[in-house]
Design an enzyme around this catalytic site. Sequence first.
Site, PDB file in Angstrom:
ATOM      1  N   ARG A  30       0.579  -1.610  -0.274  1.00 29.40           N
ATOM      2  CA  ARG A  30       0.006   0.078  -0.040  1.00 29.40           C
ATOM      3  C   ARG A  30       1.052   1.685   0.045  1.00 29.40           C
ATOM      4  NH1 ARG A  30      -5.446  -1.491   3.380  1.00 29.40           N
ATOM      5  NH2 ARG A  30      -6.342  -3.208   2.638  1.00 29.40           N
ATOM      6  N   ASP A  59     -15.307   9.201  11.242  1.00 30.56           N
ATOM      7  CA  ASP A  59     -14.005   8.310  11.052  1.00 30.56           C
ATOM      8  C   ASP A  59     -12.694   8.755  10.543  1.00 30.56           C
ATOM      9  OD1 ASP A  59     -14.103   5.554   9.420  1.00 30.56           O
ATOM     10  OD2 ASP A  59     -13.233   6.110   9.222  1.00 30.56           O
TER      11      ASP A  59
HETATM   12  C1  LIG Z   1     -14.212  -1.993   8.652  1.00 30.56           C
HETATM   13  S1  LIG Z   1     -14.727  -0.550   9.113  1.00 30.56           S
HETATM   14  C2  LIG Z   1     -15.399  -0.637   9.763  1.00 30.56           C
HETATM   15  C3  LIG Z   1     -17.378  -0.140   9.506  1.00 30.56           C
HETATM   16  C4  LIG Z   1     -18.769   0.240  10.344  1.00 30.56           C
HETATM   17  N1  LIG Z   1     -18.488   0.192  11.168  1.00 30.56           N
HETATM   18  C5  LIG Z   1     -19.206  -1.216   9.901  1.00 30.56           C
HETATM   19  O1  LIG Z   1     -18.973  -2.263  10.980  1.00 30.56           O
HETATM   20  O2  LIG Z   1     -19.508  -1.574   8.822  1.00 30.56           O
HETATM   21  C6  LIG Z   1     -13.738   0.440  10.375  1.00 30.56           C
HETATM   22  C7  LIG Z   1     -13.301   2.112   9.444  1.00 30.56           C
HETATM   23  O3  LIG Z   1     -12.755   2.842  10.875  1.00 30.56           O
HETATM   24  C8  LIG Z   1     -11.662   3.621  10.693  1.00 30.56           C
HETATM   25  N2  LIG Z   1     -10.954   3.736  11.777  1.00 30.56           N
HETATM   26  C9  LIG Z   1      -9.929   2.868  11.975  1.00 30.56           C
HETATM   27  N3  LIG Z   1      -9.483   3.757  12.917  1.00 30.56           N
HETATM   28  C10 LIG Z   1     -10.054   4.382  13.688  1.00 30.56           C
HETATM   29  C11 LIG Z   1      -9.021   5.630  14.712  1.00 30.56           C
HETATM   30  N4  LIG Z   1      -8.529   5.457  15.555  1.00 30.56           N
HETATM   31  N5  LIG Z   1     -10.439   7.035  14.561  1.00 30.56           N
HETATM   32  C12 LIG Z   1     -11.503   6.749  13.666  1.00 30.56           C
HETATM   33  N6  LIG Z   1     -12.042   5.560  13.263  1.00 30.56           N
HETATM   34  C13 LIG Z   1     -11.107   4.730  12.512  1.00 30.56           C
HETATM   35  C14 LIG Z   1     -11.687   2.937   9.748  1.00 30.56           C
HETATM   36  O4  LIG Z   1     -11.200   4.357   8.662  1.00 30.56           O
HETATM   37  C15 LIG Z   1     -12.247   2.644   9.176  1.00 30.56           C
HETATM   38  O5  LIG Z   1     -13.772   3.574   8.075  1.00 30.56           O
END
Ligand SMILES: C[S@@+](CC[C@H](N)C(=O)[O-])C[C@H]1O[C@@H](n2cnc3c(N)ncnc32)[C@H](O)[C@@H]1O
Length: 273
Positions: free
Chosen positions: A36, A141
Amino acid sequence: MNATITDKEFEQFKSLIYEQVGITLDAPKKTLLTQRLGKRLRDLELSSYQAYYDRVTGKGGGEELTQLVDLISTNKTDFFREPVHFDFLREEVLPHVEATRTLRIWSSASSSGEEPYTIAMTLNDAIRDRSQWDIKILASDISTRILAKAASGVYDDERVMQLPQDVVRRHFLRGKGEQAGKLKVRKHLSELIAFRRVNLMAPAFPIKTPLDVIFCRNVMIYFDRPTQETLVGKFYRYLRPGGYLFIGHSESLQWVEHQFDYIKPTIYQKPFD
Ligand SMILES: C[S@@+](CC[C@H](N)C(=O)[O-])C[C@H]1O[C@@H](n2cnc3c(N)ncnc32)[C@H](O)[C@@H]1O
């Protein structure tokens, strides 16, 4: 040019990402990180991972750090993913706030928006006199790229078409011309939601009113136990007594020290005083 990442460089990125985002990168993630970041290095015409690390951590590196987070985070999500939470919202949460007709919900890792829009669809379809209600959904996010996508409310046909036809008709507009093949969330849903960038690692969150429900699904899985513990403690503070925390289906608070009451798998409640 194709730079290879040294162990030292990987460790540097690992610490940086852990400190800034809370995500723990273990050794198997090295290949993923290399793939990436490799493209980003080429785009920036940098010859080594060290040079990229210096750029991210150097003066004015904040912007690039956001790009880095975008590259490493997993954004997988779906409309009505893990429907137990939306059923619970409709059947257990709503009846208990009828008296005040006020609801504050936080989708704390909202990715491309399917989760907050599903919350909005659920509430919209369950509440008859919505104009009499005061509903606010905060969707946040860490990734600005994914937040922009979420805020646009525009989705490819094939993602939305998995929903029942009547749901699509009620809540989406079909794109025409250049937007053909896309659907846009209707205003009665988007007006309920505010999108903001929030890093779950921040010591405090931009939330003033105690929350009824926090969705934190499928992100804690990337955090280690101390990070989860701190986060769950912060969530506790931002919920009203009786408020709920929903977590992802493959996550559990079993090994995390916390003050919540366990209701059922993935659903926790802050006790009433
Ligand atoms: C797999 S997605 C989950 C989406 C949704 N909550 C669901 O369950 O379908 C995880 C998200 O967490 C966000 N994320 C990761 N680390 C984070 C942080 N420290 N603070 C806020 N968001 C974060 C990522 O950018 C990503 O969009």
